[in-house]
Motif scaffolding. Sequence first.
Motif, short mmCIF file in Angstrom:
data_model
loop_
_atom_site.label_atom_id
_atom_site.label_comp_id
_atom_site.label_asym_id
_atom_site.label_seq_id
_atom_site.Cartn_x
_atom_site.Cartn_y
_atom_site.Cartn_z
N ARG A 17 -38.95 -31.17 -39.25
CA ARG A 17 -39.59 -30.63 -38.08
C ARG A 17 -40.80 -31.26 -37.62
NH1 ARG A 17 -36.96 -25.33 -38.08
NH2 ARG A 17 -35.79 -25.28 -39.90
N GLY A 18 -41.03 -32.32 -38.01
CA GLY A 18 -42.23 -33.28 -37.44
C GLY A 18 -42.32 -34.12 -38.64
N THR A 19 -43.67 -35.09 -38.31
CA THR A 19 -44.08 -36.08 -39.27
C THR A 19 -45.54 -35.45 -39.59
OG1 THR A 19 -43.36 -37.72 -37.94
CG2 THR A 19 -45.16 -38.24 -39.37
N TYR A 20 -45.92 -35.64 -40.84
CA TYR A 20 -47.01 -35.03 -41.59
C TYR A 20 -48.23 -35.52 -40.78
CZ TYR A 20 -44.32 -33.61 -45.65
OH TYR A 20 -43.50 -33.05 -46.58
N ALA A 21 -49.23 -34.75 -40.70
CA ALA A 21 -50.52 -34.99 -39.79
C ALA A 21 -50.92 -36.28 -40.23
CB ALA A 21 -51.49 -33.83 -39.71
N LEU A 22 -50.97 -36.70 -41.48
CA LEU A 22 -51.69 -38.11 -41.95
C LEU A 22 -50.67 -39.14 -42.00
CD1 LEU A 22 -54.29 -36.77 -44.24
CD2 LEU A 22 -54.83 -37.38 -41.86
N GLY A 23 -49.46 -38.81 -41.51
CA GLY A 23 -48.26 -39.80 -41.51
C GLY A 23 -47.61 -39.79 -43.00
N TRP A 24 -48.33 -39.00 -43.82
CA TRP A 24 -47.74 -38.83 -45.34
C TRP A 24 -47.98 -37.68 -45.93
CZ3 TRP A 24 -44.14 -42.22 -46.78
CH2 TRP A 24 -44.01 -42.34 -48.35
N PRO A 25 -47.26 -37.25 -46.86
CA PRO A 25 -47.66 -35.85 -47.45
C PRO A 25 -48.90 -35.85 -48.30
CG PRO A 25 -45.92 -36.92 -48.76
CD PRO A 25 -45.83 -37.50 -47.16
N VAL A 26 -49.82 -34.91 -48.13
CA VAL A 26 -50.95 -34.98 -48.98
C VAL A 26 -50.92 -34.86 -50.43
CG1 VAL A 26 -52.25 -34.75 -46.98
CG2 VAL A 26 -51.61 -32.77 -48.37
N GLY A 27 -49.45 -34.11 -50.88
CA GLY A 27 -49.26 -33.71 -52.02
C GLY A 27 -47.81 -33.09 -51.93
N ALA A 28 -47.51 -32.33 -53.05
CA ALA A 28 -46.16 -31.74 -53.25
C ALA A 28 -46.07 -30.49 -53.81
CB ALA A 28 -45.28 -32.84 -54.19
N VAL A 29 -44.92 -29.83 -53.80
CA VAL A 29 -44.68 -28.50 -54.31
C VAL A 29 -43.59 -28.64 -55.25
CG1 VAL A 29 -44.13 -25.98 -53.95
CG2 VAL A 29 -45.61 -27.14 -52.24
N VAL A 30 -43.70 -28.43 -56.33
CA VAL A 30 -42.66 -28.39 -57.59
C VAL A 30 -41.91 -27.16 -57.76
CG1 VAL A 30 -42.10 -28.78 -60.01
CG2 VAL A 30 -44.08 -30.02 -58.90
N HIS A 31 -40.50 -27.13 -57.33
CA HIS A 31 -39.76 -26.08 -57.30
C HIS A 31 -38.73 -25.99 -58.66
CE1 HIS A 31 -40.67 -25.04 -52.93
NE2 HIS A 31 -40.87 -26.30 -52.98
N PHE A 32 -38.04 -25.22 -58.65
CA PHE A 32 -36.56 -24.99 -59.22
C PHE A 32 -35.63 -24.26 -58.37
CE2 PHE A 32 -38.42 -21.48 -62.24
CZ PHE A 32 -38.08 -20.42 -61.32
N THR A 33 -34.38 -24.72 -58.68
CA THR A 33 -33.29 -24.26 -57.56
C THR A 33 -32.94 -22.80 -57.88
OG1 THR A 33 -31.43 -25.15 -58.87
CG2 THR A 33 -32.49 -26.54 -57.28
N ALA A 34 -33.10 -22.42 -59.24
CA ALA A 34 -32.60 -21.02 -59.56
C ALA A 34 -30.99 -21.09 -59.34
CB ALA A 34 -33.10 -19.81 -58.90
N GLY A 35 -30.20 -22.05 -59.62
CA GLY A 35 -28.99 -22.22 -59.47
C GLY A 35 -28.47 -23.30 -60.48
#
Length: 217
Positions: A17-35
């Motif tokens: 959808r675009g480039t991160y505002a600082l050009g890089w992610p500031v962190g991450a979200v850990v998910h599980f797929t539930a599949g």
Amino acid sequence: MRVPPFAKVMKESMRARGTYALGWPVGAVVHFTAGRDGAEKTIRGGIGNGYTYWCIQRDGLLVCAHSAEKWGYHAGESAWRKFAKKLVGSVSDDLIGIEINAAGRVEPIKGKPGKFKTWYGEELDAKDVRYTPGKDNQLKGYYHEYTEAQEATLIKTLVWLKKQNPKVFDFDLVLGHDEVAGPLGIGRWRKNDPGAALSCTMPEFRAKLKAEYAKLT
């Protein structure tokens, strides 16, 4: 494409959808797929639904179909105190999404001691399930646990993201989906991953990441 050197890169591309505002992610979200297992299948499903994330399958293989500096949707309705967003919107444009193949929350099967059932009807053995009474980010219940290989790759991936841009990527912003889309983020349980799929709580995991990174510096 900027991805870890140990990742498998797919020919298909997830929608950025675009480039991160600082050009890089500031962190991450850990998910599980539930599949079910299979990172490439998970990513193809995400492409069809307009999502953007990396995925780690049960054997520990990281599969990528977008570059690390590009953001796309993965967290849904979410919020975090560091960001200006309120109880609507998403943190997807701040944090990279990392999906991990696991069945998610499971339930004991009546009459079958040591057996658990996924939401899609598959049976699991107790050795692959972890219980939490509810602590920090975790919602009480039974969870299909991540494999040791998956957790090792998750740590390796997050350390790589930090090493590429240490001034931007912040281990304190490695968050559970159950943090940003749970009571700590939006004030209610919308999501419960990773819960006890991860072998420790998210605060404990952040401390582990810092310790691992300190060994390299």
